[in-house]
Design a protein around this motif. Structure first.
Motif: not given
Length: 552
Positions: A196-208, A219-226
């Motif tokens: 989940e930590a990796a998904i947060i970081e990866g989707m933050l970059l992909y969103s850019r 949404t993926v990053a936020i829900n994985a964090g939650k």
């Protein structure tokens, strides 16, 4: 405040927050780089010496740099004869030295790539053999002779975007949008903190990088964090607020599929992962300004502070029910110190400064001992020098590169840690046919090279390991201007593009074909995301230098 953190996050994530960049260099001079690599290979990696330095290579099986071995003195000997016989020729290469633990530099570049049998004999004043100091069989690995796999069509930024796009559109990540939970079909969600930590970081970059998918990626990053916060250990428990290392329900599924020993660890927690999750929360907070993320990171830091040992260390693994250590090994403290630093620097939270100071000597200690222990959630804690990996050594190289101007010795130390990591875990070409000691041999006949190996206990090429080296070689080039470092980074990046799936775009975790087809194995999400982030950083750097990202 939100805009301030967003700006800092975007700069740091792109890898552009750095010292002044060197001017763009001419194209690679391959013969000159190879000559430089051969010359550098004569310098041994922290050679052991009784009473001074430990012999870190007691379980090593292959070497790019001239090794020195832990051979015992022979009574009455005044000199020692070193005799090395390669399998490929049967020809002996001989030199003499004053100690049985001398490095093999005098004959190193005469030895062909391949297996070598070494015998060291003690001699008296007349040159008569008094006895054997030691014997060793090892693989003489190939020195760098690249750049490798050059292709003018390679573009590292585009490669990274394709890899992240593949992950985003896969059902394993889309489930975070449709259900807000991990997909039950992906059994590696048994490691929630890591994934989940990796998904947060990866989707933050992909969103850019992909405006058309930006909202979904967030949404993926936020829900994985939650999800990770909601499933953290409860308040009042011995390791309260720490996200779990293992998810028992997924572990049961994995054990049925693979007989994985991780099932034995279901009630344990590895202390490196909560800090990595907390750092991901802080990055996500920098974009969303959701205070629940900042609060979760602070709570994790508070638990670290509460359970810190008197010597400033933390255990590697602890029982989640009792809060007691399950092994005598200590965790690598780097990510924990980074968490304390981020909270102080970015948020003005200084109450963990004492914990930082107490832990700081333990950050430096592995750099002194060269016991760069592999700390993986699916591997037992190991004895000293038994299961080494490159991650701790690369940490050391990064630290001393970051502080290269503060002390004349720092750059030399950084280079030595890089030599160790490359020596043991990078294969430029012609890998050992059966790398590793007897208990961990792996067939290398169809490895994709250049590549980077993960750890002694899993001595095989992994994309995340290649990413770790690309990052540090790039940093070394930016600090030193040494063109050889950039050539090494580009060579591994070229392999990354070579193995990338042509249709879907994902990076395969495993870089060999006999066990896993490069085209159809999903692999480890965290490794793929680490690879994509690294490839993007390298591509962004080269483009900033006026390059097209090909590394040429």
């Amino acid at each position: 405040m939100k805009a301030h953190f967003l700006s800092l996050f975007l700069i740091a994530l792109s890898g552009l927050l750095s010292p002044a960049l060197p001017e763009k260099a001419p194209e690679f001079d391959r013969p000159a780089l190879h000559a430089q690599a051969l010359e550098e290979s004569l310098t041994p990696v922290r050679p052991g010496a009784p009473g001074k330095f430990a012999f870190w290579n007691v379980n090593a099986s292959q070497f790019i740099y001239a090794p020195a071995f832990d051979f015992s003195p022979v009574a009455g000997a005044v000199a020692y004869r070193f005799s090395a016989v390669p399998d490929s020729s049967g020809k002996g290469y001989v030199f003499q030295a004053q100690e049985p633990w001398a490095a093999l530099a005098p004959i190193w570049n005469d030895l062909p790539v391949g297996y070598v049998d070494l015998e060291v004999s003690g001699l008296d004043k007349a040159g008569k053999t008094l006895g054997t100091a030691g014997k060793r069989r090892f693989y003489r690995s190939a020195a760098f002779d690249g750049p490798y796999r050059e292709d003018p069509q390679y573009n590292y930024c585009k490669s990274a975007q394709r890899a992240l796009g593949y992950l985003f559109h896969h059902r394993y990540l889309q489930s975070w949008i449709t259900t807000g939970a991990p997909d039950s079909a992906y059994f590696l969600y048994c490691y929630p903190s890591k994934m989940e930590a990796a998904i947060i970081e990866g989707m933050l970059l992909y969103s850019r990088l992909a405006p058309q998918d930006s909202a979904g990626a967030m949404t993926v990053a936020i829900n994985a964090g939650k999800y990770l916060i909601a499933h953290s250990l409860p308040a009042g428990s011995p390791l309260e607020f720490f996200p779990p290392t293992y998810d028992p329900s997924f572990l049961d599924q994995q054990a049925r599929k693979t007989n994985d020993a991780s099932l034995l660890y279901r009630d344990q927690l590895m202390l490196s992962y909560p800090s990595q999750a907390a750092l991901a929360y802080l990055d996500l907070y920098g974009v969303t300004a959701d205070t629940s993320l900042l609060n979760a990171a602070v709570r994790i830091a508070g638990t670290y502070a509460r359970i810190q040992l008197a010597d400033g260390n933390w255990p590697l693994k602890m029982d989640i029910h009792t809060g007691k250590a399950v092994a005598s090994n200590y965790v690598r403290v780097g990510p924990i110190l980074e968490l304390f630093t981020r909270l102080k620097t970015d948020f003005g939270i200084e109450r963990y400064s004492g914990n930082y100071q107490a832990a700081w000597p333990n950050y430096l200690r592995p750099f002194e001992s060269f016991n760069f222990e592999g700390q993986f959630e699916d591997v037992e804690p190991s004895k000293p020098y038994y299961n080494l990996t490159h991650y701790g050594a690369v940490d050391g190289a990064n630290y001393y590169l970051d502080h290269a101007t503060e002390n004349p010795e720092n750059l030399g130390m950084a280079r030595e840690y890089l030599r160790f990591a490359e020596d043991q875990f990078v294969v430029w070409e012609r890998p050992s046919p059966s790398p590793g000691p007897e208990w961990r041999k792996k067939d290398s006949s169809d490895w994709v090279t250049p590549c980077a190996l993960e750890q002694y206990d899993y001595y095989v090429p992994i994309d995340g390991s290649a990413a770790n080296f690309i990052d540090v070689f790039l940093k070394a080039y930016r600090v030193t201007g040494d063109r050889l470092f950039l050539a090494k980074a580009v060579s591994l990046a070229n392999s990354m593009v070579t193995v990338q799936n042509e249709t879907g775009g994902h990076y395969p975790t495993y870089w060999w074909r006999s066990r896993y087809k490069l085209s159809d194995r999903f692999g480890w999400i965290n490794c793929s995301i680490a690879s994509a982030k690294t490839m993007y950083r390298l591509g962004a750097f080269l483009e900033q230098q006026g390059d097209d990202g090909s590394g040429r």
